[in-house]
Design a protein around this motif. Sequence first.
Motif, mmCIF file in Angstrom:
data_model
loop_
_atom_site.group_PDB
_atom_site.id
_atom_site.type_symbol
_atom_site.label_atom_id
_atom_site.label_comp_id
_atom_site.label_asym_id
_atom_site.label_seq_id
_atom_site.Cartn_x
_atom_site.Cartn_y
_atom_site.Cartn_z
ATOM 1 N N ASN A 1 0.776 -1.322 0.108
ATOM 2 C CA ASN A 1 -0.055 0.030 -0.095
ATOM 3 C C ASN A 1 0.868 1.318 -0.077
ATOM 4 O O ASN A 1 1.961 1.325 0.757
ATOM 5 C CB ASN A 1 -0.931 0.108 1.220
ATOM 6 C CG ASN A 1 -1.990 -1.179 1.139
ATOM 7 O OD1 ASN A 1 -2.105 -1.708 0.040
ATOM 8 N ND2 ASN A 1 -2.833 -1.114 2.106
ATOM 9 N N ASN B 1 -2.513 5.160 -6.355
ATOM 10 C CA ASN B 1 -2.610 4.876 -4.799
ATOM 11 C C ASN B 1 -3.022 3.410 -4.710
ATOM 12 O O ASN B 1 -4.015 2.999 -5.505
ATOM 13 C CB ASN B 1 -3.662 5.934 -4.225
ATOM 14 C CG ASN B 1 -3.666 5.628 -2.678
ATOM 15 O OD1 ASN B 1 -2.803 5.834 -2.028
ATOM 16 N ND2 ASN B 1 -4.968 5.055 -2.481
ATOM 17 N N GLY C 1 -4.447 1.251 -1.446
ATOM 18 C CA GLY C 1 -4.771 1.296 -0.205
ATOM 19 C C GLY C 1 -6.224 1.636 0.204
ATOM 20 O O GLY C 1 -7.078 1.181 -0.682
ATOM 21 N N ARG D 1 -7.926 4.076 1.602
ATOM 22 C CA ARG D 1 -8.463 5.502 1.340
ATOM 23 C C ARG D 1 -9.085 5.943 2.769
ATOM 24 O O ARG D 1 -10.038 6.473 2.846
ATOM 25 C CB ARG D 1 -9.337 5.590 0.288
ATOM 26 C CG ARG D 1 -9.039 5.051 -1.112
ATOM 27 C CD ARG D 1 -9.792 5.501 -2.203
ATOM 28 N NE ARG D 1 -11.228 5.041 -2.142
ATOM 29 C CZ ARG D 1 -12.151 4.960 -3.102
ATOM 30 N NH1 ARG D 1 -12.067 5.771 -4.067
ATOM 31 N NH2 ARG D 1 -13.467 4.504 -2.885
ATOM 32 N N GLU E 1 0.632 5.641 2.549
ATOM 33 C CA GLU E 1 -0.858 5.900 2.547
ATOM 34 C C GLU E 1 -0.905 6.558 3.894
ATOM 35 O O GLU E 1 -0.578 6.170 5.100
ATOM 36 C CB GLU E 1 -1.743 5.058 2.493
ATOM 37 C CG GLU E 1 -3.120 5.081 2.195
ATOM 38 C CD GLU E 1 -4.367 4.154 1.924
ATOM 39 O OE1 GLU E 1 -5.291 4.237 1.163
ATOM 40 O OE2 GLU E 1 -4.103 3.230 2.730
#
Length: 307
Positions: free
Chosen positions: A219, A239, A241, A243, A282
Amino acid sequence: MNLLTSYDRTRPRIAAVGMFDGVHAGHRHLLDVLCQAGDEMGLSPTVITFRNHPRKVVNPGSRVEMLSTLDDRLEMLSHAGIADCVVMDFNDGLRSMSARDFIVMLRDGYSVKAMVKGFNNRFGHERNLDMDDYIRIGREEGVEIICADEYRSVATPSVSSSTVRKLLHEHEVGKVAELLGRPYSIRGRVIHGKKLGRQLGFPTANIEPIGDSILVPGNGVYAAFATLSDGSRHRAILNIGHRPTVDGCDSPVNIEVHIIDYDGDLYGTEMRIEFMAFLRKEMRFSGLDELKAQLARDVEAANALLL
């Protein structure tokens, strides 16, 4: 590359056996030995590989994260100079086969006259055979066994698919590119998301990976290149992950790519993502304004790296 069928087994061949997942530098070293020996012996270089990972049969229920789909693997093998490929289903029958029976099967079924064996590669159910045993059995069955030496890399003492998997989980995409000889990449299909990125001024494409158990790196946020279905290649930030700012830390993992300076409808199309550099872990932000500011910094960082 030709995929051999039961009716296409006549050309004399020299073969190497293995999963060849990711076709990393160690694999390519073995393939170079295979192709060189084939040229010297007048034999067609052939790879014997498997549609499914043997570990799934040896340890039922285990999950193996793959570095490449079968189609990608075959394409990379072809680029490495392999003329033909035999794709087998690894099953209990193959698992229980002796090294001698396996050699005989390749000799009689695929006209294999010689085999190149990696320094730590094994085939057959026996676990105590050494290189001399393979050479002896091959000689008795009329198949020459050639041992390839171990490939060594400056980046890591050991080059293996397991090493690549570990590095990808640790975000070490630069080291992985050295071991693979190219950036690690995944193919994915663009699916519908929440469209929040567009509201922030950073439209994103939600990616659903293509391929059984394909490995998704750890991540975080990456600088990447995105190659679209029309063949065009674009700078991007990616990205992977949960969020946490908008969905919470326990939400499912998402893969979102923002293609820099691009605006178009990508839903339902496929793209390839190349992982070029890890930018950051993240993070959870206080609100959307802080998230938007960080995305702007991520784009700036990616632009500086993706020259």
